[in-house]
Scaffold this motif. Sequence first.
Motif, PDB file in Angstrom:
ATOM      1  N   VAL A  84       4.809  23.793 -38.320  1.00 30.45           N
ATOM      2  CA  VAL A  84       4.853  22.353 -38.023  1.00 30.45           C
ATOM      3  C   VAL A  84       4.635  22.108 -36.532  1.00 30.45           C
ATOM      4  O   VAL A  84       3.858  21.235 -36.131  1.00 30.45           O
ATOM      5  CB  VAL A  84       6.200  21.753 -38.479  1.00 30.45           C
ATOM      6  N   ASN A  85       5.314  22.891 -35.698  1.00 32.50           N
ATOM      7  CA  ASN A  85       5.179  22.725 -34.250  1.00 32.50           C
ATOM      8  C   ASN A  85       3.757  23.000 -33.781  1.00 32.50           C
ATOM      9  O   ASN A  85       3.214  22.292 -32.922  1.00 32.50           O
ATOM     10  CB  ASN A  85       6.153  23.649 -33.523  1.00 32.50           C
ATOM     11  N   LEU A  86       3.144  24.025 -34.342  1.00 30.44           N
ATOM     12  CA  LEU A  86       1.774  24.366 -33.947  1.00 30.44           C
ATOM     13  C   LEU A  86       0.798  23.247 -34.298  1.00 30.44           C
ATOM     14  O   LEU A  86      -0.052  22.865 -33.481  1.00 30.44           O
ATOM     15  CB  LEU A  86       1.346  25.671 -34.643  1.00 30.44           C
ATOM     16  N   THR A  87       0.905  22.719 -35.505  1.00 25.24           N
ATOM     17  CA  THR A  87      -0.034  21.661 -35.905  1.00 25.24           C
ATOM     18  C   THR A  87       0.180  20.395 -35.087  1.00 25.24           C
ATOM     19  O   THR A  87      -0.775  19.683 -34.777  1.00 25.24           O
ATOM     20  CB  THR A  87       0.103  21.355 -37.404  1.00 25.24           C
ATOM     21  N   ARG A  88       1.418  20.110 -34.711  1.00 25.87           N
ATOM     22  CA  ARG A  88       1.678  18.942 -33.881  1.00 25.87           C
ATOM     23  C   ARG A  88       1.032  19.080 -32.509  1.00 25.87           C
ATOM     24  O   ARG A  88       0.420  18.134 -31.988  1.00 25.87           O
ATOM     25  CB  ARG A  88       3.185  18.743 -33.722  1.00 25.87           C
ATOM     26  N   VAL A  89       1.149  20.258 -31.921  1.00 26.26           N
ATOM     27  CA  VAL A  89       0.580  20.471 -30.594  1.00 26.26           C
ATOM     28  C   VAL A  89      -0.946  20.469 -30.653  1.00 26.26           C
ATOM     29  O   VAL A  89      -1.618  19.919 -29.773  1.00 26.26           O
ATOM     30  CB  VAL A  89       1.107  21.793 -29.999  1.00 26.26           C
ATOM     31  N   LEU A  90      -1.502  21.080 -31.693  1.00 23.75           N
ATOM     32  CA  LEU A  90      -2.956  21.073 -31.842  1.00 23.75           C
ATOM     33  C   LEU A  90      -3.488  19.650 -31.946  1.00 23.75           C
ATOM     34  O   LEU A  90      -4.520  19.309 -31.364  1.00 23.75           O
ATOM     35  CB  LEU A  90      -3.362  21.877 -33.076  1.00 23.75           C
ATOM     36  N   ALA A  91      -2.782  18.795 -32.684  1.00 32.82           N
ATOM     37  CA  ALA A  91      -3.208  17.404 -32.819  1.00 32.82           C
ATOM     38  C   ALA A  91      -3.125  16.670 -31.488  1.00 32.82           C
ATOM     39  O   ALA A  91      -3.982  15.845 -31.153  1.00 32.82           O
ATOM     40  CB  ALA A  91      -2.351  16.694 -33.874  1.00 32.82           C
ATOM     41  N   LEU A  92      -2.101  16.980 -30.693  1.00 38.59           N
ATOM     42  CA  LEU A  92      -1.902  16.304 -29.417  1.00 38.59           C
ATOM     43  C   LEU A  92      -3.028  16.607 -28.431  1.00 38.59           C
ATOM     44  O   LEU A  92      -3.460  15.741 -27.673  1.00 38.59           O
ATOM     45  CB  LEU A  92      -0.550  16.713 -28.830  1.00 38.59           C
ATOM     46  N   TYR A  93      -3.521  17.835 -28.444  1.00 34.23           N
ATOM     47  CA  TYR A  93      -4.552  18.242 -27.487  1.00 34.23           C
ATOM     48  C   TYR A  93      -5.908  18.461 -28.171  1.00 34.23           C
ATOM     49  O   TYR A  93      -6.750  19.194 -27.672  1.00 34.23           O
ATOM     50  CB  TYR A  93      -4.125  19.530 -26.771  1.00 34.23           C
ATOM     51  N   ARG A  94      -6.117  17.820 -29.299  1.00 41.66           N
ATOM     52  CA  ARG A  94      -7.341  18.019 -30.073  1.00 41.66           C
ATOM     53  C   ARG A  94      -8.588  17.664 -29.277  1.00 41.66           C
ATOM     54  O   ARG A  94      -9.631  18.284 -29.423  1.00 41.66           O
ATOM     55  CB  ARG A  94      -7.274  17.177 -31.352  1.00 41.66           C
ATOM     56  N   SER A  95      -8.526  16.663 -28.416  1.00 45.11           N
ATOM     57  CA  SER A  95      -9.718  16.253 -27.664  1.00 45.11           C
ATOM     58  C   SER A  95     -10.213  17.356 -26.749  1.00 45.11           C
ATOM     59  O   SER A  95     -11.422  17.518 -26.547  1.00 45.11           O
ATOM     60  CB  SER A  95      -9.412  14.992 -26.847  1.00 45.11           C
ATOM     61  N   ILE A  96      -9.299  18.131 -26.186  1.00 45.54           N
ATOM     62  CA  ILE A  96      -9.702  19.257 -25.342  1.00 45.54           C
ATOM     63  C   ILE A  96     -10.245  20.386 -26.202  1.00 45.54           C
ATOM     64  O   ILE A  96     -11.294  20.971 -25.908  1.00 45.54           O
ATOM     65  CB  ILE A  96      -8.512  19.748 -24.497  1.00 45.54           C
ATOM     66  N   LEU A  97      -9.541  20.695 -27.274  1.00 41.71           N
ATOM     67  CA  LEU A  97      -9.909  21.839 -28.089  1.00 41.71           C
ATOM     68  C   LEU A  97     -11.215  21.627 -28.836  1.00 41.71           C
ATOM     69  O   LEU A  97     -11.950  22.581 -29.116  1.00 41.71           O
ATOM     70  CB  LEU A  97      -8.788  22.138 -29.082  1.00 41.71           C
TER      71      LEU A  97
END
Length: 456
Positions: free
Chosen positions: A19-32
């Motif tokens: 859950v924590n990983l997917t939340r962080v990925l969503a937060l910085y999705r524009s960079i990734l």
Amino acid sequence: MPGISARGLSHEGRKQLAVNLTRVLALYRSILDAYIIEFFTDNLWDTLPCSWQEALDGLKPPQLATMLLGMPGEGEVVRYRSVWPLTLLALKSTACALAFTRMPGFQTPSEFLENPSQSSRLTAPFRKHVRPKKQHEIRRLGELVKKLSDFTGCTQVVDVGSGQGHLSRFMALGLGLMVKSIEGDQRLVERAQRLDQELLQALEKEEKRNPQVVQTSPRHSPHHVVRWVDPTALCEELLLPLENPCQGRARLLLTGLHACGDLSVALLRHFSCCPEVVALASVGCCYMKLSDPGGYPLSQWVAGLPGYELPYRLREGACHALEEYAERLQKAGPGLRTHCYRAALETVIRRARPELRRPGVQGIPRVHELKIEEPTWPRRTVWWPSSAWLYCLPHWWRRLFYWTGCCTFRNRPFLPGFHAELLPIFSPELSPRNLVLVATKMPLGQALSVLETEDS
């Protein structure tokens, strides 16, 4: 590099980590999700928060490794030239906190202390035709498989996607295991069989010269099979025993050294579906080749999380070595400018052909040593306009930061919901994909502490 250990995490702990990983990925999705070759054409630098730009503008490559990646050089003290914004510090801390630790139970492989090219833990016949990286891998994984086989009572090891059979050869002729080696390429199998015979002859000569070191355990050549393993179906050949077990059903251990993409998925499916497969030791690779859906994610629960998607670029980036990249940043060699050249070339392509986006362009070695007037990609006969260089090269280090920031996330291996232990088995400097997935159908208990140690 600090991180968390996958060992000992409860079922709920692993779910919370996902859950924590997917939340962080969503937060910085524009960079990734950004294409780094569009750094100049899409002005990616200006998409970062202004406070980040102020803190990072002008940092030299060694400072990026030290401050952003948290990987300082030997004896280096981390000193910030200014106070970083809390959002940037949060990015750095979160990436470290959610990363699986990649450091095994040793600092430097003991086998290369005397000679960096030859493992002292392998005799000369087993080192022939094998590079130092592969020597380290086959020795470490082979010994782990041997311990796991003894612990679970396996009667046969199946090495899938074995290539030229270096791991199979060491397990069979060096450790005395019964090994079936499965490879889909006929030419690689024929090459492996020739190397088997060459090694057998070398071992026989060694025994004649040194009778006191004759191997007492039985010596079995690996049994090579040409077969394509379909990740979507069970492979009957994979499950067939080499010999009829003395009592009851055969007990199989599956292994794969850098099993590519869906081949790792196939190993997991056989382990979970087939009662004769009682243990697994798999080192994955080529994560970007996992089929979607079907290969990633394997867990239906993870697939139900918002933002679980990992596009091709993220999975491909996870195959790269963060440690090796940090070392390149610390050395700050001119080759780092190569990162900038492809992005600069994209500006030239867009001016000439606005409709052409991200074309495949073949680079050449040591491109950073060419003069500006020389064409760097002769097959496309593209010449560098001086205006592109005047704009792009003064900002090459900004592009370097952007890529380094992406690496902060892309090198975090992700365990897709399978209840097993994940151990860092190889030195990450030698072998970037160094996490082995160990699974059994009985509690491992204290056996894990034996499996992951570096024997003296």
